[in-house]
Each structure stands twice: as C-alpha cells, then as structure tokens.
Design a protein around this motif. Structure first.
Motif, short mmCIF file in Angstrom:
data_model
loop_
_atom_site.label_atom_id
_atom_site.label_comp_id
_atom_site.label_asym_id
_atom_site.label_seq_id
_atom_site.Cartn_x
_atom_site.Cartn_y
_atom_site.Cartn_z
N GLY A 152 31.78 79.56 -0.32
CA GLY A 152 32.78 80.02 -1.28
C GLY A 152 32.86 81.52 -1.37
N TRP A 153 33.70 82.00 -2.31
CA TRP A 153 33.94 83.43 -2.52
C TRP A 153 34.16 83.69 -4.01
N LEU A 154 33.80 84.88 -4.44
CA LEU A 154 34.08 85.34 -5.80
C LEU A 154 35.12 86.46 -5.70
N VAL A 155 36.24 86.30 -6.43
CA VAL A 155 37.37 87.22 -6.28
C VAL A 155 37.72 87.85 -7.63
N PRO A 166 34.14 98.45 2.62
CA PRO A 166 33.73 98.10 3.99
C PRO A 166 32.69 96.97 4.01
N GLN A 167 32.08 96.66 2.87
CA GLN A 167 31.12 95.55 2.79
C GLN A 167 31.67 94.43 1.91
N PHE A 168 32.95 94.12 2.10
CA PHE A 168 33.61 93.14 1.24
C PHE A 168 32.89 91.80 1.26
N LYS A 169 32.58 91.27 2.42
CA LYS A 169 31.92 89.96 2.50
C LYS A 169 30.57 90.00 1.80
N GLU A 170 29.82 91.04 2.01
CA GLU A 170 28.50 91.18 1.38
C GLU A 170 28.60 91.08 -0.14
N HIS A 171 29.69 91.55 -0.71
CA HIS A 171 29.84 91.64 -2.16
C HIS A 171 30.59 90.46 -2.79
N HIS A 172 31.09 89.52 -1.95
CA HIS A 172 31.92 88.45 -2.50
C HIS A 172 31.64 87.05 -1.96
N TYR A 173 30.94 86.94 -0.84
CA TYR A 173 30.73 85.65 -0.19
C TYR A 173 29.60 84.86 -0.86
N LEU A 174 29.79 83.53 -0.98
CA LEU A 174 28.82 82.66 -1.66
C LEU A 174 28.40 81.50 -0.75
#
Length: 434
Positions: free
Chosen positions: A227-230, A297-305
């Motif tokens: 999942g993701w947190l948006v 630049p680290q979007f996935k690192e900060h939002h991916y679950l």
C-alpha cells in the motif's frame, strides 16, 4: 487463546429495495439496534458511481447492475464502508455515499444519523467530543484503467469552500486482484527538477488534448498486498488494482490531467473545490500543490507500505497485520488492519477504538452477526459482509470465529489517534529484517 469450533451452514443474503427516503430515526431505535447487536451494527452495501471513470467490474456487483443508477450518472466503481460522508457527485441524492444500518432485516437509518444521536456510545467520547462525527471512511475503488492525475486539498484550502481536506491511504487486497486490468501502475508526485512553470504550461494546454502532466511524473508498479500513504496536495493517478482506501471524511479533489485513456477531463473537475474567483487563476491552481512533497526524490521511501504483524500469533490459527499506518503531518489520522483466521478457529480481538469492517474472503461470525463474503451482489441486496463495531465493544473484545473451510479474511479501519502503537512508514524494513 484461539479455540477450534465446528462449522455451520452458510445463510443466503437478503434482497431489498433501496429506499429513497426514510422517516426520521429515533434515539430509541438506534439504542435497540445497538443492544440487539451487542455493540455491533450490521451495514448494507453503499454503492457510488463516478461518471468520469470506467468500472473495473471486480466489486462483485452483478454485471446487470453496474449502471443501476443510470448511464448519465456513470458506472458504479466504488463501494464505501462505514461512511458518514456524502459523495460529492453531480446529480447525486443527499444520501449517496452514506452507510445504512440494517436492523430487523431492512435499512433502518444511516450510520450518520445513529452517531448524531448516540455518538459517545458508538464512536467513543474522545472522538465525539473532538469531531462530533465519525471523521473518516473507507472504500473499495475499482477501475478498468487509471484515474486522472489529481490531488486532494488540505484543510486550509478546503475550508475556503466549506469543506475539509483529505489525506488517504491505499491497500491492494490480494483476494480482489487476481487480474490487474489495463494499467496496474500509479503515478505519484512530480519528477525532481520539475518547475511550477512546467505545471502551469500543462494547465494552459488543457483544451489542446493531452496536457502532458504525466511527462513530469513517475509511475510505480502496484503489488497486491502492499500500500501507500498519500498526504493532501500530492498529485497521484491511481492505477487499475482494486484498492482499499481508508481516508479522511471528505470528498474534495482537483484533477490536473486533461485527458486519460483518450477521455476528456472537464476543467470543472479541476476547480470543483476551488473558490470561484480562482477558477482561471493558474498560479493559484499550481500553488495548491505541496511542492516539496511532490518533487521529493525519496517519494517511495516516505510513502510506501508493506504489512507488519501486530503480534506473533500464526501458531494460534490467526494473524493480524497492520496494512495502513503512518502519520500525515505528524498526526495519526487513520489506520487499518487485516485479520486472517484459519478454519475452525475462534479468537477474541481487542482494539482501542471503533472501526468499520468488511470481509474479503470466507465465512464465520463476529459477535452475534454472521459474516459471509458474497460471490455476487445485486444492487439493493443486503449482504452479510460489513459491520461497524462501537468503541465499547472493540475495547471489551470482539469474538471472531471461522465457520467455513477457507481462511476468513477481514479488513478494518480506525479513526484518528486510536492506535499510538501503530508502525511508522518504513518500519516494515526493520520489522521484517530488511
């Protein structure tokens, strides 16, 4: 401790006509339903169409009922859970998006009405005193292709049109995603180095075909079981997996993509939640975006679950997983868990607060209520796959049992500040030994 229980025969779901308007509900009737269900309320399915999207047809709604609300309203591609938030659809009746409580075999009143009358008893004194409502909801959305690149306004922006902002989160249930449909990828944010002038030029080209907004973004492959947190003000173009989406109780959005899969996106969908004086103010529309978050630049690192076990209980015949977690602007606004119970197992689950629950596989019981995951649902039918659990019942402990021959899998989501022990974004790496 988990105990083995005998199986029981399945019960058929009940068909009913969807009411157009119900008489005003009384507090006495709400209390009767609460007492009869021992703090657990049965909910009927809540279907929502979107005129600008193509349904993915994986929500188990009968094919003949996809356009049950009329072709002019669009196909039904969403099912909302434990919702007290109306859908912001043009031409919608006032109760579209609201969940109905099922009592004595019929839709008796909305969950919104019940909470307005018995709020502290249903959602707990803390949430009631703070919000005077159930401030979150969840849904499945299911589309054949991607949704246009869009954002949801923050509280300050939404307040200008009398609404609230909308952070959200995604989880992709494996049980509903045996096929990915046309585009199982989601664009998030903007590529580092993108400028505000780049986005402004895209808005200037709105009526010239594809405005090219996706040229400035990156697509991530979607994987069932993740999942993701948006946060608000972050652009995203969700892909074609069936998505479980806990979110804040608002339906604000702004589309920034002028065409998707060859279909025109009206300018009205960009400015529907923008003060009228800014409807043609391109600088205002660009500045709605949280620029730092979009070009991270680290979007996935900060939002991916990825799922994280609540505890090591697999040997007892069940497992509870955190599937939505993390903070938005340092606030815990919603969380969600996936509970899997093996056949013949009974277990008591305690939680800190009220929650909405939907089954995605199997059959069994929750308290006094049957749980049965349907294979096919007719529009207007009352199913046995959704409930709302009050805070009092959740804290006392809810008895789940699997009476079927396959795993019983449920998803449940919680309101703000309910789970201070929930993981943070990125914790799956540490807890899963990465």
């Amino acid at each position: 401790m988990a105990k083995r229980v005998p199986t029981a025969p399945a019960k058929q779901a009940t068909r009913t006509r969807v009411p157009t308007r119900l008489p005003k509900v009384s507090a006495q009737l709400v209390r009767q339903a609460l007492e009869a269900g021992e703090g657990i309320l049965r909910l009927g399915p809540t279907w929502v169409p979107r005129s600008f999207l193509t349904p993915g047809r994986r929500l188990k709604l009968h094919p003949n009922d996809i356009y049950a609300l009329g072709a002019h309203r669009g196909g039904i591609d969403e099912r909302w859970f434990a919702s007290t938030t109306p859908a912001a659809n043009e031409g919608a009746p006032p109760d579209e998006g609201l969940s109905y409580v099922v009592y004595q075999g019929q839709r008796a009143f909305t969950l919104k009405e019940a909470i307005e009358l018995e709020g502290p008893r249903i959602i707990g004194a803390r949430l009631w005193n703070t919000y005077r409502r159930w401030p979150v909801y969840s849904k499945f959305f299911d589309n054949m292709g991607p949704i246009p690149h869009h954002m949801h306004q923050n509280d300050t922006q939404a307040a200008l049109v009398g609404q609230q902002g909308k952070p959200e989160a995604y989880y992709f249930p494996p049980q509903l995603n045996s096929i990915g449909n046309n585009f199982p990828y989601t664009f998030f944010g903007l590529e580092p180095g993108t400028t505000k002038e780049d986005v402004r030029r895209c808005l200037e080209r709105w009526d010239q075909g594809d405005n090219g907004i996706l040229d400035h973004s990156k697509a991530y492959r979607l994987k069932p079981g993740t999942g993701w947190l948006v946060p608000p003000c972050v652009l995203h173009a969700p892909g074609s997996l069936v998505t479980y989406e806990p979110q804040w109780g608002s339906d604000v959005f702004a589309m920034y993509q002028s065409m998707v899969e060859g279909r025109y996106v009206p300018w009205d969908l960009l400015v529907k939640d923008v003060p009228k004086k800014y409807h043609r103010d391109l600088d205002y529309l660009v500045n709605q975006l949280d620029w730092e978050a979009n070009v991270d630049p680290q979007f996935k690192e900060h939002h991916y679950l990825e799922p994280i076990p609540v505890a090591d209980t697999a040997s007892e015949g069940y497992q509870d997983l955190w599937v939505v977690y993390g903070k938005v602007q340092d606030k815990e606004l919603f969380t969600a868990k996936e509970l899997t119970i093996q056949p013949g197992v009974r277990v008591t689950i305690k939680d800190r607060g009220a929650y909405g629950l939907i089954t995605v596989q199997g059959s069994g019981r929750i308290g006094k209520h049957r749980l049965q995951t349907p294979a096919m649902i007719r529009f207007g039918e009352l199913t046995e796959d959704e409930v709302f659990v009050t805070e009092e019942a959740a804290r006392a402990g809810v008895v789940f049992e699997n009476t079927g021959n396959e795993p019983l899998v449920t998803l449940r989501y919680f309101g703000p500040d309910t789970n201070p022990d929930a993981p943070e974004v990125g914790d799956y790496k540490r807890r899963n030994g990465r």
